[in-house]
Design an enzyme around this catalytic site. Structure first.
Site, PDB file in Angstrom:
ATOM      1  N   ASP A   1     -62.705   9.551 -20.401  1.00 51.30           N
ATOM      2  CA  ASP A   1     -63.167   9.254 -19.188  1.00 51.30           C
ATOM      3  C   ASP A   1     -64.450  10.034 -18.888  1.00 51.30           C
ATOM      4  O   ASP A   1     -64.943  10.877 -19.834  1.00 51.30           O
ATOM      5  CB  ASP A   1     -61.897   9.790 -17.973  1.00 51.30           C
ATOM      6  CG  ASP A   1     -61.810  11.428 -18.134  1.00 51.30           C
ATOM      7  OD1 ASP A   1     -61.908  11.919 -19.176  1.00 51.30           O
ATOM      8  OD2 ASP A   1     -61.555  12.287 -16.996  1.00 51.30           O
TER       9      ASP A   1
ATOM     10  N   HIS B   1     -58.465   4.713 -26.180  1.00 52.95           N
ATOM     11  CA  HIS B   1     -58.650   4.814 -24.950  1.00 52.95           C
ATOM     12  C   HIS B   1     -60.016   5.726 -24.941  1.00 52.95           C
ATOM     13  O   HIS B   1     -59.766   6.882 -24.342  1.00 52.95           O
ATOM     14  CB  HIS B   1     -57.538   5.356 -23.901  1.00 52.95           C
ATOM     15  CG  HIS B   1     -57.739   5.211 -22.654  1.00 52.95           C
ATOM     16  ND1 HIS B   1     -57.550   4.108 -21.907  1.00 52.95           N
ATOM     17  CD2 HIS B   1     -58.010   6.072 -21.636  1.00 52.95           C
ATOM     18  CE1 HIS B   1     -57.760   4.128 -20.630  1.00 52.95           C
ATOM     19  NE2 HIS B   1     -58.170   5.408 -20.409  1.00 52.95           N
TER      20      HIS B   1
ATOM     21  N   ASP C   1     -51.387   1.949 -30.994  1.00 56.28           N
ATOM     22  CA  ASP C   1     -53.138   1.893 -31.284  1.00 56.28           C
ATOM     23  C   ASP C   1     -53.516   0.552 -30.166  1.00 56.28           C
ATOM     24  O   ASP C   1     -54.195  -0.398 -30.768  1.00 56.28           O
ATOM     25  CB  ASP C   1     -53.498   1.488 -32.624  1.00 56.28           C
ATOM     26  CG  ASP C   1     -55.105   1.629 -32.944  1.00 56.28           C
ATOM     27  OD1 ASP C   1     -55.541   1.926 -31.979  1.00 56.28           O
ATOM     28  OD2 ASP C   1     -55.377   0.813 -33.689  1.00 56.28           O
TER      29      ASP C   1
ATOM     30  N   GLU D   1     -55.793   7.976 -26.325  1.00 52.74           N
ATOM     31  CA  GLU D   1     -57.046   8.601 -25.626  1.00 52.74           C
ATOM     32  C   GLU D   1     -57.464   9.478 -26.682  1.00 52.74           C
ATOM     33  O   GLU D   1     -56.980  10.136 -27.458  1.00 52.74           O
ATOM     34  CB  GLU D   1     -56.834   9.365 -24.308  1.00 52.74           C
ATOM     35  CG  GLU D   1     -58.256   9.729 -23.740  1.00 52.74           C
ATOM     36  CD  GLU D   1     -58.199   9.823 -22.045  1.00 52.74           C
ATOM     37  OE1 GLU D   1     -57.128   9.722 -21.420  1.00 52.74           O
ATOM     38  OE2 GLU D   1     -59.198  10.079 -21.514  1.00 52.74           O
TER      39      GLU D   1
HETATM   40  O1  G3I Z   1     -45.620  21.188 -21.834  1.00 53.99           O
HETATM   41  C1  G3I Z   1     -44.752  20.112 -21.126  1.00 53.99           C
HETATM   42  C2  G3I Z   1     -43.299  20.085 -22.091  1.00 53.99           C
HETATM   43  O2  G3I Z   1     -42.691  21.602 -22.020  1.00 53.99           O
HETATM   44  C3  G3I Z   1     -42.308  19.000 -21.809  1.00 53.99           C
HETATM   45  O3  G3I Z   1     -41.205  19.026 -22.394  1.00 53.99           O
HETATM   46  C4  G3I Z   1     -42.888  17.779 -21.535  1.00 53.99           C
HETATM   47  C5  G3I Z   1     -42.097  16.930 -21.278  1.00 53.99           C
HETATM   48  O4  G3I Z   1     -42.951  15.755 -20.975  1.00 53.99           O
HETATM   49  O5  G3I Z   1     -44.230  17.905 -20.824  1.00 53.99           O
HETATM   50  C6  G3I Z   1     -45.108  18.817 -21.405  1.00 53.99           C
HETATM   51  O6  G3I Z   1     -46.026  18.661 -20.391  1.00 53.99           O
HETATM   52  C7  G3I Z   1     -47.114  17.580 -20.690  1.00 53.99           C
HETATM   53  C8  G3I Z   1     -48.292  18.146 -20.942  1.00 53.99           C
HETATM   54  O7  G3I Z   1     -49.536  17.300 -20.949  1.00 53.99           O
HETATM   55  C9  G3I Z   1     -48.480  18.806 -22.247  1.00 53.99           C
HETATM   56  O8  G3I Z   1     -49.801  19.441 -22.451  1.00 53.99           O
HETATM   57  C10 G3I Z   1     -47.128  16.816 -19.526  1.00 53.99           C
HETATM   58  O9  G3I Z   1     -45.655  16.125 -19.469  1.00 53.99           O
HETATM   59  C11 G3I Z   1     -48.321  15.586 -19.468  1.00 53.99           C
HETATM   60  O10 G3I Z   1     -48.212  15.050 -18.187  1.00 53.99           O
HETATM   61  C12 G3I Z   1     -49.457  16.607 -19.459  1.00 53.99           C
HETATM   62  O11 G3I Z   1     -50.445  15.432 -19.785  1.00 53.99           O
HETATM   63  C13 G3I Z   1     -51.642  15.758 -19.522  1.00 53.99           C
HETATM   64  C14 G3I Z   1     -52.347  14.737 -19.223  1.00 53.99           C
HETATM   65  O12 G3I Z   1     -53.778  15.071 -18.867  1.00 53.99           O
HETATM   66  C15 G3I Z   1     -51.936  14.479 -17.662  1.00 53.99           C
HETATM   67  O13 G3I Z   1     -52.264  15.307 -16.750  1.00 53.99           O
HETATM   68  C16 G3I Z   1     -52.374  16.389 -20.982  1.00 53.99           C
HETATM   69  O14 G3I Z   1     -51.969  17.561 -21.385  1.00 53.99           O
HETATM   70  C17 G3I Z   1     -53.785  16.551 -20.980  1.00 53.99           C
HETATM   71  O15 G3I Z   1     -54.387  16.628 -22.101  1.00 53.99           O
HETATM   72  C18 G3I Z   1     -54.417  15.351 -20.299  1.00 53.99           C
HETATM   73  O16 G3I Z   1     -55.791  15.366 -20.154  1.00 53.99           O
HETATM   74  C19 G3I Z   1     -56.662  14.325 -19.670  1.00 53.99           C
HETATM   75  C20 G3I Z   1     -57.395  14.683 -18.380  1.00 53.99           C
HETATM   76  O17 G3I Z   1     -56.305  14.912 -17.431  1.00 53.99           O
HETATM   77  C21 G3I Z   1     -58.323  13.835 -18.028  1.00 53.99           C
HETATM   78  N1  G3I Z   1     -59.199  13.446 -19.208  1.00 53.99           N
HETATM   79  C22 G3I Z   1     -58.542  12.890 -20.262  1.00 53.99           C
HETATM   80  C23 G3I Z   1     -57.458  14.119 -20.843  1.00 53.99           C
HETATM   81  C24 G3I Z   1     -56.513  13.517 -21.946  1.00 53.99           C
HETATM   82  O18 G3I Z   1     -55.914  12.434 -21.774  1.00 53.99           O
HETATM   83  O1  9MR Z   2     -58.441   6.433 -18.013  1.00 54.15           O
HETATM   84  C1  9MR Z   2     -57.773   7.680 -17.630  1.00 54.15           C
HETATM   85  C2  9MR Z   2     -57.824   8.619 -18.435  1.00 54.15           C
HETATM   86  O2  9MR Z   2     -58.950   8.755 -18.935  1.00 54.15           O
HETATM   87  C3  9MR Z   2     -56.822   9.552 -18.270  1.00 54.15           C
HETATM   88  O3  9MR Z   2     -56.561  10.719 -19.246  1.00 54.15           O
HETATM   89  C4  9MR Z   2     -55.548   9.274 -17.407  1.00 54.15           C
HETATM   90  C5  9MR Z   2     -54.980  10.446 -17.091  1.00 54.15           C
HETATM   91  O4  9MR Z   2     -54.137  10.201 -15.982  1.00 54.15           O
HETATM   92  O5  9MR Z   2     -55.701   8.449 -16.624  1.00 54.15           O
HETATM   93  C6  9MR Z   2     -56.591   7.224 -16.979  1.00 54.15           C
HETATM   94  O6  9MR Z   2     -56.711   6.392 -16.068  1.00 54.15           O
HETATM   95  C7  9MR Z   2     -55.605   5.305 -15.683  1.00 54.15           C
HETATM   96  C8  9MR Z   2     -54.806   5.817 -14.502  1.00 54.15           C
HETATM   97  O7  9MR Z   2     -54.259   7.163 -14.570  1.00 54.15           O
HETATM   98  C9  9MR Z   2     -53.712   4.795 -13.888  1.00 54.15           C
HETATM   99  N1  9MR Z   2     -54.377   3.329 -13.951  1.00 54.15           N
HETATM  100  C10 9MR Z   2     -55.073   3.108 -15.146  1.00 54.15           C
HETATM  101  C11 9MR Z   2     -55.950   4.041 -15.631  1.00 54.15           C
HETATM  102  C12 9MR Z   2     -56.540   3.621 -17.011  1.00 54.15           C
HETATM  103  O8  9MR Z   2     -57.299   2.438 -16.971  1.00 54.15           O
END
Ligand code: G3I
Ligand code: 9MR
Length: 733
Positions: A179, A491, A536, A545
């Site tokens: 993103d 992604h 993939d 991503e």
């Molecule tokens: O740590 C818990 C773990 O204890 C548990 O067992 C497990 C069960 O699902 O979940 C773990 O947490 C997860 C966490 O990532 C781990 O770091 C959450 O479920 C999961 O929702 C969370 O996801 C994060 C995600 O954003 C959604 O918020 C990722 O860490 C984080 O790297 C990712 O970051 C995104 C940014 O929001 C937007 N830009 C892209 C980026 C990469 O995808």
């Molecule tokens: O594209 C978004 C990605 O960069 C973020 O890590 C992710 C986290 O939630 O969300 C993606 O966006 C998606 C959205 O959450 C749900 N609808 C589809 C989007 C991707 O096309």
């Protein structure tokens, strides 16, 4: 332009990256340093007890017994390990067990240089507010996106001095991931990890990687970090020292190139304690890493330290402001309610940079446990810095305690790497971004190794890199542009929208994630098992991503292994390529043949060509034909329009002779002739210069051409041959 699912699927098939490599031998498909620990994972189903390593000429160079069968729960598999650490001679090899053959890998003294450079260069590719030029970005050149010179203060961030709607400038910085938003928490850990790599291994970073600042007397890794540090500084409110949590659109941009998304308003959103502390820690580190470059950036090091201290004071006065997305904002949250580790990290860095005892007390008071770092769990970064500076710690921090804690974590991680795939990764660690979890574990193992040189720690760290490079249950090399089964569809908005067949190179995919939070947006995952929960596919933001905080430990671990793996004189020699002779050119034509050749094949070969050209910093035009149909064509930005005519003339020669244009070039010259005046041919329609190669389909003969123009003939030819070897996985020649 988004590729259709059909086109995407075809491309994966062509690249050999379609599915998990069920039942195959899994190995780091990039390679090893000569003295490294070297393991391959063999399925128990192979029912064998011994393995062989074969060289490029097919000869066996080593054989040995497989280890005992061992279960790896995350993949529900029983496997045996081949340990071929005794192989130290530079070269290209594969592991063989019965009828199974692994992907090829190399052993080379500078074996991680290309990978490490690409992993760092990925940050350049994600810069906001700057055009990426063909000189540095090759086929992935693009206009500038998101200038962020007029950013709106969101209601959640309003203060007396800066009410809602105030416009501030907050340019530069890296896009977080796939993103286009910029988040302080994640930026902090990513920037820190790059700065730590430089602080720990300064000699490794002496070589340029090809960014606009290269050659300015500052290591490229620091120039790259500065692009983001300059942005981070703007995220602090100068009126109170508080730091905005993120700079973002209200919702995610569409799947478009950055410049096409730039009209959406962008906001700075709520200050938070986590942002202030991660900012404080990162600025404290930056101030000391920058100190020797005072001439280049006068006063900046001091300014950063002052900024760090102001953010710390804000956090002390606002110790529990946990970030939550306001109702109208749905982008990445990076929310974290547990803040002891953020306090500990910032205290440790401020202690090292200022020597003030108050920070030592603050660090001890938090008593933050040491575990593998992640964006929401940052204490380890403080421990890691304390370990680096352990000989000069201020009173109040006990060096022996730091050494003991780091060793205790490494011991746990090394124990976790004892069975199955032999990687420091348990099922519970396989979460969103699991590939970075394993690399961050590797980074911590390396901290302990730097303290006490226990070989098991270096070996387990090597395993963490091996895992993301192919020794994993899916068989993919999780870094774009590397290995025989590279990730092709991350992604990543630019990779999805740029119309270039190959994804932007050097990016680590998030990796297996049984959470499968994107299931609604994607085709079904192949498995529910943690280590196989991977797609993939560019729909997959939860497993495929890319992100700056995931690439940073890849940079760290490749640099650290390169610097720390023992060296001996004996393995510093590399093979020298032989000069082309006519028989060797004929042999190329015999080996580089196809069983089928269609549009998908051409696209995949085109992708290899683009990547090679970029790596070698070459500007070329590429054309791939079957009969009279052009199946793939790409003129790289900056390519000359007359390349097309050279291609036409070289292709005509191939059609007439059935040989590569370089073969004919050499044939004529060796016979004492003039290759620019071939008897009986109108040279306006023919060219005997290297670069056009015949496509031979077995059983059919010559059906088309793969052609490059833009370089001296021998180099055009070499590029085509190298890309065909990549695609066909031929390692002889
Ligand atoms: O740590 C818990 C773990 O204890 C548990 O067992 C497990 C069960 O699902 O979940 C773990 O947490 C997860 C966490 O990532 C781990 O770091 C959450 O479920 C999961 O929702 C969370 O996801 C994060 C995600 O954003 C959604 O918020 C990722 O860490 C984080 O790297 C990712 O970051 C995104 C940014 O929001 C937007 N830009 C892209 C980026 C990469 O995808
Ligand atoms: O594209 C978004 C990605 O960069 C973020 O890590 C992710 C986290 O939630 O969300 C993606 O966006 C998606 C959205 O959450 C749900 N609808 C589809 C989007 C991707 O096309």
């Amino acid at each position: 332009m988004k590729r259709s699912i059909l086109a995407t699927a075809l491309l994966s098939v062509a690249a050999g990256a379609a599915a998990a490599q069920d039942g195959g031998i899994k190995v780091n498909a990039v390679g090893f340093l000569p003295q490294a620990h070297k393991l391959a994972v063999v399925p128990q189903a192979a029912k064998a007890s011994r393995f062989e390593v074969v060289g490029a000429d097919g000869k066996v160079v080593l054989d040995g017994a497989l280890g005992a069968a061992s279960r790896w729960e995350p993949a529900g598999e029983t496997v045996r390990v081949a340990d071929f650490s005794a192989l130290t001679q530079a070269g290209t090899y594969r592991v063989r067990v019965g009828g199974l053959l692994s992907d090829p890998f190399t052993v080379a003294p500078d074996g991680y240089r290309t990978l490490g450079d690409a992993a760092l260069k990925a940050f350049y590719f994600n810069r906001s507010a700057i055009a990426l030029t063909p000189q540095y970005a090759g086929a992935w050149a693009r206009p500038a996106g998101h200038p962020d010179d007029k950013v709106v203060v969101h209601a959640s961030a309003a203060s007396k001095a800066r009410p809602e709607g105030t416009i501030i400038a907050s340019p530069k910085g890296w896009y977080d991931a796939g993103d286009y938003n910029k988040y302080v928490v994640n930026s902090g850990i990513a920037t820190y990890t790059l700065l730590a790599a430089l602080e720990h291994f300064p000699d490794y970073f002496k070589r340029d990687i090809g960014i606009p600042e290269s050659g300015n007397g500052v290591p490229d890794i620091l120039d790259e970090a500065m692009w983001n540090l300059e942005w981070l500084l703007t995220m602090q409110d100068p009126n109170d020292g508080g730091v905005y949590h993120k700079l973002t659109n209200l919702r995610f941009d569409g799947i478009v190139m950055p410049h096409a998304a730039s009209n959406t308003p962008r906001y700075v959103v709520a200050k938070s304690t986590a942002a202030a502390l991660d900012f404080a820690a990162t600025m404290a580190v930056a101030s000391r890493v920058l100190a020797p470059f005072e001439g280049k950036w006068p006063g900046v090091s001091q300014r950063m330290l002052a900024a760090a201290q102001a953010a710390w004071r804000w956090a002390e006065a606002h110790p529990d402001v946990v970030f939550k997305n306001p109702k109208d904002v749905v982008t990445g949250e990076y929310g974290d309610a547990q803040l002891d580790d953020e306090f500990a990290w910032a205290a440790a860095e401020l202690l090292i940079s200022t020597g003030q005892a108050a920070y030592a007390q603050a660090f001890i008071r938090r008593d933050a446990p040491l575990s593998t770092p992640a964006w929401g769990n940052v204490a380890a970064l403080g421990w890691m810095s304390l370990a680096q500076h352990r000989e000069r710690l201020a009173p109040g921090i006990d060096r022996a305690l730091v050494e003991r804690r780091v060793d205790a974590l490494a011991m746990q991680l090394a124990a976790a790497a004892e069975g199955g795939y032999r990687v420091p990764l348990a099922a519970k660690d396989i979460v969103w971004g699991s590939n970075a979890v394993v690399l961050n574990a590797g980074m911590m193992l390396l901290q302990a190794y730097r303290i006490n040189s226990k070989p098991a720690y270096l070996q387990a760290a090597q395993s963490s890199l091996d895992y993301v490079l192919g020794r994993n249950a899916t068989g993919y090399t999780f870094v774009t542009g590397f290995g025989a089964r590279p990730v092709m569809h991350p992604h990543h908005r630019p990779s999805m929208a740029d119309g270039v067949a190959a994804p932007v190179p050097g990016w680590l995919a998030g990796g297996p994630n049984p959470g499968q939070q994107d299931a609604r947006d994607c085709p079904p995952y192949p498995s529910k098992l943690p280590a196989l929960s991977y797609l993939d596919h560019d729909c997959s933001y939860a497993a495929n991503e890319v992100a700056i905080n995931w690439n940073a430990p890849l940079v760290y671990v490749t640099a650290a292994l390169s610097a720390l793996t023992p060296r001996t004189e004996a393995n510093l020699q590399t093979a020298t390529p032989s000069l082309p002779s006519l028989p060797s050119l004929l042999r190329e034509e015999q080996l580089l043949q196809f069983d089928r050749f269609d549009k998908a094949t051409a696209q995949a070969i085109g992708a290899h060509l683009i990547l090679r050209a970029y790596r070698e910093r070459k500007t070329v035009t590429i054309e791939i034909t079957r009969g009279d149909t052009v199946l793939f064509t790409q003129a790289m930005p900056g390519a000359s329009p007359d390349h097309a005519d050279w291609i036409r003339r070289k292709n005509n020669l191939v059609k007439r002779t059935g040989h590569s244009s370089f073969y004919t070039h050499n044939e004529v010259r060796q016979a004492g002739g003039d290759h620019d005046a071939l008897p009986g041919l109108d040279m306006r329609d023919y060219a005997a210069h290297g670069g056009a190669f015949p496509v031979v389909v077995r059983g059919e003969g010559v059906v088309g051409t793969v052609t490059v123009s833009g370089l001296p003939g021998p180099d055009d030819h070499a590029l085509v041959v190298a890309a065909l070897k990549d695609y066909l996985k031929v390692d002889q020649l």
